[in-house]
Design an enzyme around this catalytic site. Structure first.
Site, short mmCIF file in Angstrom:
data_model
loop_
_atom_site.label_atom_id
_atom_site.label_comp_id
_atom_site.label_asym_id
_atom_site.label_seq_id
_atom_site.Cartn_x
_atom_site.Cartn_y
_atom_site.Cartn_z
N HIS A 107 52.53 41.14 -24.49
CA HIS A 107 52.40 40.95 -23.05
C HIS A 107 51.88 39.54 -22.78
O HIS A 107 50.83 39.34 -22.20
CB HIS A 107 51.48 42.02 -22.45
CG HIS A 107 51.72 42.28 -21.00
ND1 HIS A 107 51.98 43.54 -20.49
CD2 HIS A 107 51.73 41.45 -19.93
CE1 HIS A 107 52.15 43.47 -19.18
NE2 HIS A 107 51.99 42.21 -18.81
N GLU B 224 44.68 38.43 -12.91
CA GLU B 224 46.08 38.36 -12.48
C GLU B 224 46.65 36.97 -12.76
O GLU B 224 47.03 36.22 -11.87
CB GLU B 224 46.22 38.74 -11.01
CG GLU B 224 47.65 38.89 -10.51
CD GLU B 224 48.49 39.83 -11.34
OE1 GLU B 224 49.67 39.53 -11.52
OE2 GLU B 224 47.97 40.84 -11.85
N TRP B 225 46.64 36.61 -14.06
CA TRP B 225 47.29 35.39 -14.53
C TRP B 225 46.84 34.15 -13.75
O TRP B 225 45.66 33.94 -13.62
CB TRP B 225 48.81 35.57 -14.52
CG TRP B 225 49.27 36.82 -15.20
CD1 TRP B 225 49.92 37.88 -14.63
CD2 TRP B 225 49.09 37.20 -16.58
NE1 TRP B 225 50.17 38.88 -15.56
CE2 TRP B 225 49.68 38.48 -16.77
CE3 TRP B 225 48.51 36.55 -17.68
CZ2 TRP B 225 49.69 39.13 -18.00
CZ3 TRP B 225 48.53 37.20 -18.91
CH2 TRP B 225 49.11 38.47 -19.06
N ASN C 165 57.09 42.72 -23.01
CA ASN C 165 56.98 42.85 -21.56
C ASN C 165 57.54 41.61 -20.87
O ASN C 165 57.14 40.48 -21.17
CB ASN C 165 55.51 43.01 -21.13
CG ASN C 165 55.40 43.12 -19.62
OD1 ASN C 165 55.66 44.16 -19.05
ND2 ASN C 165 55.03 42.02 -18.95
N GLU C 166 58.51 41.81 -20.00
CA GLU C 166 59.03 40.79 -19.09
C GLU C 166 59.31 39.44 -19.75
O GLU C 166 58.72 38.42 -19.38
CB GLU C 166 58.08 40.60 -17.91
CG GLU C 166 57.97 41.83 -17.03
CD GLU C 166 57.11 41.60 -15.79
OE1 GLU C 166 56.46 40.55 -15.69
OE2 GLU C 166 57.09 42.48 -14.92
N TRP D 19 51.54 50.23 -11.89
CA TRP D 19 50.76 49.04 -12.21
C TRP D 19 49.77 48.84 -11.06
O TRP D 19 50.19 48.65 -9.94
CB TRP D 19 51.66 47.80 -12.33
CG TRP D 19 50.86 46.62 -12.76
CD1 TRP D 19 50.22 45.72 -11.94
CD2 TRP D 19 50.55 46.24 -14.10
NE1 TRP D 19 49.54 44.81 -12.69
CE2 TRP D 19 49.72 45.10 -14.02
CE3 TRP D 19 50.88 46.74 -15.36
CZ2 TRP D 19 49.24 44.46 -15.16
CZ3 TRP D 19 50.40 46.09 -16.48
CH2 TRP D 19 49.58 44.96 -16.37
N TYR E 134 59.18 45.28 -8.52
CA TYR E 134 58.24 44.96 -7.46
C TYR E 134 58.93 44.66 -6.13
O TYR E 134 58.48 45.10 -5.08
CB TYR E 134 57.36 43.78 -7.87
CG TYR E 134 56.39 44.14 -8.96
CD1 TYR E 134 55.18 44.75 -8.67
CD2 TYR E 134 56.71 43.93 -10.30
CE1 TYR E 134 54.30 45.11 -9.68
CE2 TYR E 134 55.84 44.30 -11.31
CZ TYR E 134 54.63 44.89 -10.99
OH TYR E 134 53.77 45.28 -11.99
N GLN F 183 44.84 40.88 -19.67
CA GLN F 183 44.36 41.01 -18.30
C GLN F 183 43.11 41.86 -18.17
O GLN F 183 42.42 41.78 -17.16
CB GLN F 183 45.47 41.58 -17.42
CG GLN F 183 46.63 40.63 -17.23
CD GLN F 183 47.73 41.23 -16.37
OE1 GLN F 183 48.59 41.95 -16.87
NE2 GLN F 183 47.70 40.94 -15.08
N GLU G 5 56.63 49.55 -14.77
CA GLU G 5 55.65 48.99 -13.83
C GLU G 5 56.19 49.11 -12.42
O GLU G 5 57.37 48.85 -12.17
CB GLU G 5 55.37 47.50 -14.08
CG GLU G 5 54.55 47.19 -15.31
CD GLU G 5 54.26 45.69 -15.44
OE1 GLU G 5 54.31 44.97 -14.40
OE2 GLU G 5 54.01 45.24 -16.56
#
Length: 450
Positions: free
Chosen positions: A123, A411-412, A167-168, A404, A292, A24, A364
């Site tokens: 990531h 952003e993807w 990550n995730e 974060w 989030y 990113q 995050e």
């Protein structure tokens, strides 16, 4: 306006940090091997604003400036990710000396400023050569990941006390392999479950590799959030329960309990599932949570009615449907701002996993808002820090918090349309401008240290 009352005091040894990820922010795509995101962003329409991460924030060339921003913020730790294809351009075999040199310089720069380096080894930027060979659907990718972890640890492990493996994996499985909204763009729905298992296996193998290299402070960064049923009706509570298993327990249960939720283990591609679970459940020193928002979930909508999740239109035929959460402010991403859901999540984790739960770190937490005078972000962070403190007061063992993100980044699938940074980045000029939230957080941290 943001709240003005002082944030309650956290323990003196509480770890404050800020997070980024290699794909990113780094850019310098010509200085590494191709990743799945290079292939994904090359397809028109995959990224909403048509941008790519080829330059991103140009952090590869501007890392000293960015580390100065980290140091100026006053955090004790910086969570970044190592780009697998920058270190091993094809995912295995020949190591890039220049790639390792970059992370060597970055770690030295952080240490010189008294900032603890906290690298994440994956990531979402799978080397394209590995993807072409089957990617996370193949068991071999987990083994290659462990080899990569050993290479990185051998180079920077002498200065890195704290590590994150993945990550995730939930989002990488759901958005990248089940729904096709992220790289690698697969639309496999429930046939994506092998990607979940192989990421978890990769984590366990990497933990073993890191420990063999001398690492003693290892965790993972998993995304979690409370799942709220759309109503008390049986069909809604059942759908919410199923969703909660997929997004929360599918990844936490194997790591913390050594078993998959009921009914899922037999769907995993393992000749010896019990042996794999022993690897996956290698003891952790801490468990990272990315938070989030909560999610409201109900029964499937009537045929022909589209459901959305985080801006993604879901295919029909799923046994659940996310619903809007009303009555709360929303970010520019449309995500509801519900700080109390963080307290709910953390106390629920404590109650569910008991003495199997290691200390927690919020790896995050942040929000997307436009503008440099970002009072909404200040209010968001203020509310979530207070919610986190309530969890600590309730007896949850939380040891740290990472915002974060440091920079407005790529952003993807949104491209540069969403801004999560404490620092504004003009992507045309690469000028960095600390936002009001950066200055606010700096003062919060000064008060915490006083």
């Amino acid at each position: 306006m943001a709240a003005t009352a002082a944030i309650p005091r956290f323990p003196r040894d509480f770890l404050w940090g800020v997070s980024t990820s290699a794909p990113q922010i780094e850019g310098a795509a010509d200085q590494r091997g191709p990743s799945v995101w290079d292939a994904f962003t090359a397809v028109p329409g995959n990224v909403k604003d048509g941008t790519t991460a080829a330059v991103a924030c140009d952090h590869y060339h501007r890392y000293r400036e960015d580390v100065a921003l980290v140091g100026g913020l006053g955090v004790a730790a910086y969570r970044f990710s190592v780009s697998w294809p920058r270190v091993l351009p094809t995912g295995a075999g020949a190591v890039s000396a220049a790639g390792l040199d970059f992370y060597d310089r970055l770690v030295d720069e952080l240490c010189a400023r008294g900032v603890r380096p906290v690298p994440t080894l994956f990531h979402w930027d799978t080397p394209l050569a590995l993807q072409d060979a089957g990617g996370w659907l193949r068991r071999d990718t987990a083994e290659r990941f462990a080899e990569y972890a050993a290479v990185v640890a051998a180079r920077i492990g002498d200065r890195v006390p704290k590590w994150i493996t993945l990550n995730e994996p939930a989002e990488h499985t759901l958005l990248g392999h089940a729904l096709g909204e992220h790289a690698p763009g697969e639309k496999l729905l429930f046939d994506a479950l092998p990607a979940a298992h192989h990421q978890l296996l990769a984590h366990g193998l990497a933990v073993r590799a890191l420990r063999a290299a001398g690492a003693r402070d290892i965790g993972i960064a998993n995304s979690h959030g409370p799942t709220w049923p759309a109503s008390a009706a049986e069909e809604d509570t059942a759908a919410a329960g199923f969703y909660d298993v997929l997004l929360n327990r599918l990844f936490a249960d194997p790591l913390l309990m050594g078993r998959y939720p009921e009914g899922l283990g037999e769907l995993m591609p393992a000749a010896d599932l019990e042996a794999d679970l022993k690897v996956i459940a290698e003891p952790l020193d801490w468990y990272g949570i990315n938070f989030y928002q909560p999610t409201k979930v109900g029964a499937p909508l009537p045929e022909g009615t589209a459901a959305e999740f985080a801006g993604v239109t879901l295919p029909t035929g799923l046994p659940f449907s996310p619903r809007p959460i009303e009555g709360y402010p929303v970010t520019d991403f449309g995500w509801p701002v519900v700080p109390e859901a963080l307290t709910e999540l953390l106390t629920a984790f404590r109650d569910r996993y008991g003495d199997r739960l290691p200390p927690l770190v919020i790896t995050e937490n942040g929000c997307s808002y436009e503008g440099i005078d970002d009072q909404e972000r200040i209010a968001y962070l203020d509310g979530h820090l207070r919610a986190l403190h309530r969890a600590v007061e309730a007896g949850v063992d939380v040891r740290g918090y990472f915002v974060w993100s440091l920079l407005d980044n790529f952003e993807w699938a949104e491209g540069h349309r969403r801004r999560f940074g404490l620092v504004h980045v003009d992507h045309a000029t690469q000028k960095r401008t600390p936002k009001a939230s950066y200055h606010w957080l700096r003062e919060v941290l000064r008060a915490q240290r006083a």
